[in-house]
Scaffold this motif. Structure first.
Motif, PDB file in Angstrom:
ATOM      1  N   LEU A  92      59.091  98.970 -45.143  1.00 17.53           N
ATOM      2  CA  LEU A  92      59.421  99.464 -46.480  1.00 17.53           C
ATOM      3  C   LEU A  92      58.168  99.907 -47.225  1.00 17.53           C
ATOM      4  O   LEU A  92      58.180 100.917 -47.940  1.00 17.53           O
ATOM      5  CB  LEU A  92      60.163  98.388 -47.267  1.00 17.53           C
ATOM      6  N   ARG A 128      66.479 110.717 -42.169  1.00 19.42           N
ATOM      7  CA  ARG A 128      67.202 109.560 -42.695  1.00 19.42           C
ATOM      8  C   ARG A 128      67.767 108.705 -41.558  1.00 19.42           C
ATOM      9  O   ARG A 128      67.679 107.472 -41.596  1.00 19.42           O
ATOM     10  CB  ARG A 128      68.336 110.018 -43.613  1.00 19.42           C
ATOM     11  N   GLN A 132      66.825 104.833 -40.885  1.00 14.96           N
ATOM     12  CA  GLN A 132      67.878 103.822 -40.846  1.00 14.96           C
ATOM     13  C   GLN A 132      67.915 103.104 -39.504  1.00 14.96           C
ATOM     14  O   GLN A 132      68.148 101.893 -39.451  1.00 14.96           O
ATOM     15  CB  GLN A 132      69.229 104.467 -41.144  1.00 14.96           C
ATOM     16  N   ILE A 135      64.993 100.547 -39.427  1.00 12.26           N
ATOM     17  CA  ILE A 135      65.280  99.403 -40.293  1.00 12.26           C
ATOM     18  C   ILE A 135      66.391  98.559 -39.687  1.00 12.26           C
ATOM     19  O   ILE A 135      66.345  97.315 -39.722  1.00 12.26           O
ATOM     20  CB  ILE A 135      65.670  99.868 -41.704  1.00 12.26           C
ATOM     21  N   GLN A 136      67.390  99.204 -39.116  1.00  9.41           N
ATOM     22  CA  GLN A 136      68.481  98.472 -38.481  1.00  9.41           C
ATOM     23  C   GLN A 136      67.977  97.618 -37.328  1.00  9.41           C
ATOM     24  O   GLN A 136      68.427  96.481 -37.131  1.00  9.41           O
ATOM     25  CB  GLN A 136      69.546  99.444 -37.969  1.00  9.41           C
ATOM     26  N   MET A 157      72.224  95.749 -44.139  1.00  6.80           N
ATOM     27  CA  MET A 157      71.633  97.075 -44.303  1.00  6.80           C
ATOM     28  C   MET A 157      71.893  97.619 -45.703  1.00  6.80           C
ATOM     29  O   MET A 157      71.013  98.228 -46.324  1.00  6.80           O
ATOM     30  CB  MET A 157      72.215  98.032 -43.253  1.00  6.80           C
ATOM     31  N   VAL A 160      69.468  96.035 -48.139  1.00  7.37           N
ATOM     32  CA  VAL A 160      68.112  96.590 -48.027  1.00  7.37           C
ATOM     33  C   VAL A 160      68.021  97.939 -48.726  1.00  7.37           C
ATOM     34  O   VAL A 160      67.144  98.168 -49.584  1.00  7.37           O
ATOM     35  CB  VAL A 160      67.687  96.728 -46.553  1.00  7.37           C
ATOM     36  N   PHE A 161      68.933  98.849 -48.392  1.00  3.76           N
ATOM     37  CA  PHE A 161      68.808 100.206 -48.915  1.00  3.76           C
ATOM     38  C   PHE A 161      69.243 100.323 -50.371  1.00  3.76           C
ATOM     39  O   PHE A 161      68.709 101.153 -51.119  1.00  3.76           O
ATOM     40  CB  PHE A 161      69.586 101.186 -48.028  1.00  3.76           C
ATOM     41  N   ASP A 162      70.188  99.488 -50.803  1.00  6.19           N
ATOM     42  CA  ASP A 162      70.571  99.526 -52.219  1.00  6.19           C
ATOM     43  C   ASP A 162      69.429  99.044 -53.106  1.00  6.19           C
ATOM     44  O   ASP A 162      69.116  99.665 -54.129  1.00  6.19           O
ATOM     45  CB  ASP A 162      71.812  98.659 -52.454  1.00  6.19           C
ATOM     46  N   HIS A 165      66.132 101.416 -52.813  1.00  9.59           N
ATOM     47  CA  HIS A 165      66.365 102.863 -52.964  1.00  9.59           C
ATOM     48  C   HIS A 165      65.289 103.562 -53.797  1.00  9.59           C
ATOM     49  O   HIS A 165      64.750 104.585 -53.380  1.00  9.59           O
ATOM     50  CB  HIS A 165      67.746 103.088 -53.597  1.00  9.59           C
ATOM     51  N   GLN A 169      63.253 106.362 -51.402  1.00 11.26           N
ATOM     52  CA  GLN A 169      64.022 107.600 -51.405  1.00 11.26           C
ATOM     53  C   GLN A 169      63.137 108.691 -52.009  1.00 11.26           C
ATOM     54  O   GLN A 169      62.721 108.595 -53.162  1.00 11.26           O
ATOM     55  CB  GLN A 169      65.303 107.416 -52.225  1.00 11.26           C
TER      56      GLN A 169
END
Length: 208
Positions: A92, A128, A132, A135-136, A157, A160-162, A165, A169
């Motif tokens: 990250l 993307r 992903q 990270i997955q 997942m 993490v992304f929420d 972001h 992003q």
């Protein structure tokens, strides 16, 4: 500077990409043309189309070129020996650092990625998906080793992304140009810590 040609790339590809980067920085995407690049390369525009079928395809290749080192860095992190907890922080942090540095040092080329994201361009989707996927892999490693208590991969997942972001992003990073580096690093570090704790100790909003 463009790296030396890799397998599958020719000297002509490299020359065209170098000139495309130069023209983009000097003239911007709208005023950069295949004809202008071809003239600078000393070839016909038809010859440029042999390598890149459209201006959009050329811009995607330019964007892919600067994203490759970041994608390779993520792959190295995933394949390393560190615990999943540490890998997630490194991944990250690598994302936010690479995007922020490109935004500040090379804004025109960074904007190409943001435009591709907003328009649903192919290069944005591919990047993307790669992010992903890496990270997955970290999340799945943490679940398999027992390091992460949240056992539902999909929900892990999403967490993490929420939460991350704003910091990973590119479009959000572009909007945060006016926020100081120190402030963004502090905020990002705090969010990453929350993500780590939630995955490691569980979150009451998640079914374990």
């Amino acid at each position: 500077m463009i790296a030396p040609a890799r397998s599958g790339e020719t000297a002509a590809d490299q020359k065209i990409l170098e000139l495309a980067c130069d023209h983009l920085r000097r003239f911007g995407p709208r005023r950069t043309t295949i004809v202008g690049i071809a003239e600078a390369a000393g070839m016909s525009h038809a010859n440029v189309y042999r390598y890149f079928p459209s201006k959009e395809a050329l811009f995607e290749s330019v964007t892919s070129l600067w994203l490759k080192p970041l994608e390779e860095e993520l792959r190295v992190i995933v394949q390393g020996q560190d615990p999943a907890y540490d890998k997630l922080e490194r991944a990250l942090s690598a994302l936010q650092r690479a995007y922020r540095e490109k935004r500040d040092a090379d804004p025109i080329l960074f904007r190409l990625l943001c435009d591709a994201i907003e328009q649903g361009g192919g290069i944005a989707r591919k990047h993307r998906n790669k992010v992903q996927s890496e990270i997955q892999a970290i999340v799945e490693e943490g679940i398999a080793s027992g390091a992460f208590r949240i056992q539902d991969r999909r929900r892990a997942m999403a967490l993490v992304f929420d939460l991350a972001h704003r910091f990973i992003q590119p479009v959000s990073i572009a909007l945060d140009r006016g926020v100081s580096l120190a402030e963004m690093e502090f905020r990002a570090g705090r969010v990453i810590a929350v993500i780590q704790r939630s995955l490691t100790f569980g979150d009451p909003d998640f079914d374990m």
